[in-house]
Motif scaffolding. Structure first.
Motif, PDB file in Angstrom:
ATOM      1  N   SER A  75       0.826  -1.217   0.000  1.00 20.01           N
ATOM      2  CA  SER A  75       0.000   0.000   0.000  1.00 20.01           C
ATOM      3  C   SER A  75       0.855   1.259   0.000  1.00 20.01           C
ATOM      4  O   SER A  75       0.328   2.364   0.134  1.00 20.01           O
ATOM      5  N   GLN A  76       2.169   1.092  -0.120  1.00 22.23           N
ATOM      6  CA  GLN A  76       3.128   2.197  -0.125  1.00 22.23           C
ATOM      7  C   GLN A  76       3.130   2.960   1.195  1.00 22.23           C
ATOM      8  O   GLN A  76       3.395   4.166   1.233  1.00 22.23           O
ATOM      9  N   ALA A  77       2.850   2.253   2.267  1.00 22.70           N
ATOM     10  CA  ALA A  77       2.924   2.808   3.615  1.00 22.70           C
ATOM     11  C   ALA A  77       4.160   2.248   4.307  1.00 22.70           C
ATOM     12  O   ALA A  77       4.612   1.136   3.995  1.00 22.70           O
ATOM     13  N   ILE A  78       4.728   3.020   5.253  1.00 22.72           N
ATOM     14  CA  ILE A  78       5.875   2.538   6.005  1.00 22.72           C
ATOM     15  C   ILE A  78       5.441   1.403   6.915  1.00 22.72           C
ATOM     16  O   ILE A  78       4.548   1.543   7.741  1.00 22.72           O
ATOM     17  N   ASP A  79       6.086   0.262   6.733  1.00 23.09           N
ATOM     18  CA  ASP A  79       5.762  -0.942   7.496  1.00 23.09           C
ATOM     19  C   ASP A  79       7.084  -1.550   7.949  1.00 23.09           C
ATOM     20  O   ASP A  79       7.847  -2.094   7.138  1.00 23.09           O
ATOM     21  N   LEU A  80       7.375  -1.450   9.223  1.00 21.08           N
ATOM     22  CA  LEU A  80       8.668  -1.900   9.748  1.00 21.08           C
ATOM     23  C   LEU A  80       8.811  -3.411   9.755  1.00 21.08           C
ATOM     24  O   LEU A  80       9.900  -3.923  10.034  1.00 21.08           O
ATOM     25  N   THR A  81       7.738  -4.130   9.429  1.00 18.92           N
ATOM     26  CA  THR A  81       7.811  -5.596   9.378  1.00 18.92           C
ATOM     27  C   THR A  81       8.174  -6.108   7.986  1.00 18.92           C
ATOM     28  O   THR A  81       8.356  -7.315   7.793  1.00 18.92           O
ATOM     29  N   VAL A  82       8.277  -5.218   7.004  1.00 24.16           N
ATOM     30  CA  VAL A  82       8.652  -5.630   5.649  1.00 24.16           C
ATOM     31  C   VAL A  82      10.049  -6.241   5.673  1.00 24.16           C
ATOM     32  O   VAL A  82      10.969  -5.711   6.295  1.00 24.16           O
ATOM     33  N   SER A  83      10.202  -7.378   5.002  1.00 18.62           N
ATOM     34  CA  SER A  83      11.508  -8.035   4.955  1.00 18.62           C
ATOM     35  C   SER A  83      12.548  -7.108   4.335  1.00 18.62           C
ATOM     36  O   SER A  83      12.325  -6.535   3.275  1.00 18.62           O
ATOM     37  N   GLY A  84      13.689  -6.969   5.006  1.00 17.71           N
ATOM     38  CA  GLY A  84      14.752  -6.102   4.511  1.00 17.71           C
ATOM     39  C   GLY A  84      14.636  -4.661   4.903  1.00 17.71           C
ATOM     40  O   GLY A  84      15.465  -3.837   4.494  1.00 17.71           O
ATOM     41  N   CYS A  85      13.618  -4.313   5.707  1.00 15.74           N
ATOM     42  CA  CYS A  85      13.437  -2.934   6.153  1.00 15.74           C
ATOM     43  C   CYS A  85      14.638  -2.486   6.987  1.00 15.74           C
ATOM     44  O   CYS A  85      15.011  -3.142   7.956  1.00 15.74           O
ATOM     45  N   LEU A  86      15.211  -1.343   6.625  1.00 12.28           N
ATOM     46  CA  LEU A  86      16.404  -0.849   7.307  1.00 12.28           C
ATOM     47  C   LEU A  86      16.106   0.178   8.405  1.00 12.28           C
ATOM     48  O   LEU A  86      16.983   0.469   9.221  1.00 12.28           O
ATOM     49  N   LEU A  87      14.910   0.748   8.403  1.00 10.65           N
ATOM     50  CA  LEU A  87      14.594   1.753   9.422  1.00 10.65           C
ATOM     51  C   LEU A  87      14.615   1.123  10.814  1.00 10.65           C
ATOM     52  O   LEU A  87      14.265  -0.052  11.003  1.00 10.65           O
ATOM     53  N   THR A  88      15.041   1.917  11.782  1.00 12.36           N
ATOM     54  CA  THR A  88      15.092   1.452  13.171  1.00 12.36           C
ATOM     55  C   THR A  88      13.693   1.080  13.651  1.00 12.36           C
ATOM     56  O   THR A  88      12.726   1.792  13.406  1.00 12.36           O
ATOM     57  N   LYS A  89      13.630  -0.027  14.349  1.00 10.43           N
ATOM     58  CA  LYS A  89      12.351  -0.523  14.871  1.00 10.43           C
ATOM     59  C   LYS A  89      12.254  -0.277  16.351  1.00 10.43           C
ATOM     60  O   LYS A  89      13.273  -0.171  17.026  1.00 10.43           O
ATOM     61  N   PRO A  90      11.048  -0.149  16.892  1.00  9.85           N
ATOM     62  CA  PRO A  90      10.885   0.114  18.334  1.00  9.85           C
ATOM     63  C   PRO A  90      11.530  -0.983  19.181  1.00  9.85           C
ATOM     64  O   PRO A  90      11.571  -2.132  18.771  1.00  9.85           O
TER      65      PRO A  90
END
Length: 281
Positions: free
Chosen positions: A266-281
């Motif tokens: 959906s082109q939304a930021i989803d920190l569970t996407v495989s390979g996501c580099l953004l810092t997670k909580p």
């Protein structure tokens, strides 16, 4: 960190243009024309109360999507974000002034949500605005910067347009820092500018724009002001083996292609996407 602590004294607006030259032509052939670098101006930058920002889009964004504004995590309206904390989908009323190519005020823009913010691993705040890309284009001719989906290259020519100062810095990428540490915060794979790139307070949140593609490849955030070791406003470089290097006067930015690694269908930021580099909580 390159946010502004005092009132602006005023500076002249500078234009940023550069040329990238090709090598010599082969014998008996006409010389190939030198490709022209993208002229980076203040168009679509945003002046905040103490920082700079810019109007941005993902590579897959469409005109009917809500517009977005990008600045540093340390420019978040709630103050410095504690180490280890990630903010997502929080209501916001942050406002800024959208600028044209010469730094003139075009419109006030207002956020209605913080999509993502952190000062850990990266130093970013991405806002959703209360209008669409199409509406801004129709009313003001505003065209967002596209967040590049690729890791930038060392030696690349860049421009750093500051909405706060209404000034453009031209620099090059000197290299990348495995870990950049400042006080209680650490950032990963940071962009180190060349030694002559003298960004100042108030340039926090300015986009780092490739002069080859015109895409946004990072966000300006800090510099070592006093030669101190790993203190506030004096970041230090930490190698993989723990060796600390201090470069007084050297300035840095953070990469932004990380956002593109975390988008769902959906082109939304989803920190569970495989390979996501953004810092997670």
């Amino acid at each position: 960190m390159r946010f502004r602590r005092a009132s602006a004294l005023g500076v002249a607006t500078l234009a940023a243009t550069a040329s990238i030259l090709t090598g010599p032509a082969a014998p008996a052939q006409a010389a190939a024309p030198a490709p022209t670098a993208v002229a980076v101006t203040l168009a679509n930058t945003i002046a905040l109360s103490n920082c700079s920002a810019s109007l941005v889009r993902f590579p897959t964004s469409v005109s009917t999507d809500s517009a977005m504004m990008l600045t540093n995590g340390h420019c978040y309206e709630g103050g410095f974000i504690p180490a280890g904390r990630v903010i997502q989908n929080v209501a916001s009323t942050r406002t800024g002034t959208l600028l044209n190519s010469s730094g003139g005020s075009v419109a006030r823009v207002q956020a209605n949500r913080v999509l993502y913010a952190t000062m850990t691993g990266n130093d970013v705040t991405l806002y959703r605005l209360n209008t669409t890309f199409a509406a801004l284009a129709s009313s003001y001719g505003a065209t967002p910067l596209t967040i590049s989906a690729a890791h930038p290259a060392a030696g690349s020519s860049i421009a750093i347009p500051s909405g706060y100062w209404k000034r453009v810095w031209t620099c090059s990428i000197d290299g990348f820092v495995t870990t950049l540490r400042e006080d209680i915060w650490t950032w990963k794979d940071s962009v180190r500018y060349d030694a002559g790139c003298d960004t100042i307070g108030g340039t926090s949140g300015s986009p780092i724009v490739s002069t080859s593609t015109g895409e946004l490849i990072g966000i300006n955030n800090t510099g070592n002001e006093d030669g101190e070791r790993c203190t506030l406003n004096n970041p230090c470089e930490v190698s993989p083996n723990g060796e600390v290097t201090v470069l007084k006067g050297r300035n840095y930015g953070q990469q932004t292609y990380w956002f593109t690694t975390c988008l769902n269908s959906s082109q939304a930021i989803d920190l569970t996407v495989s390979g996501c580099l953004l810092t997670k909580p």
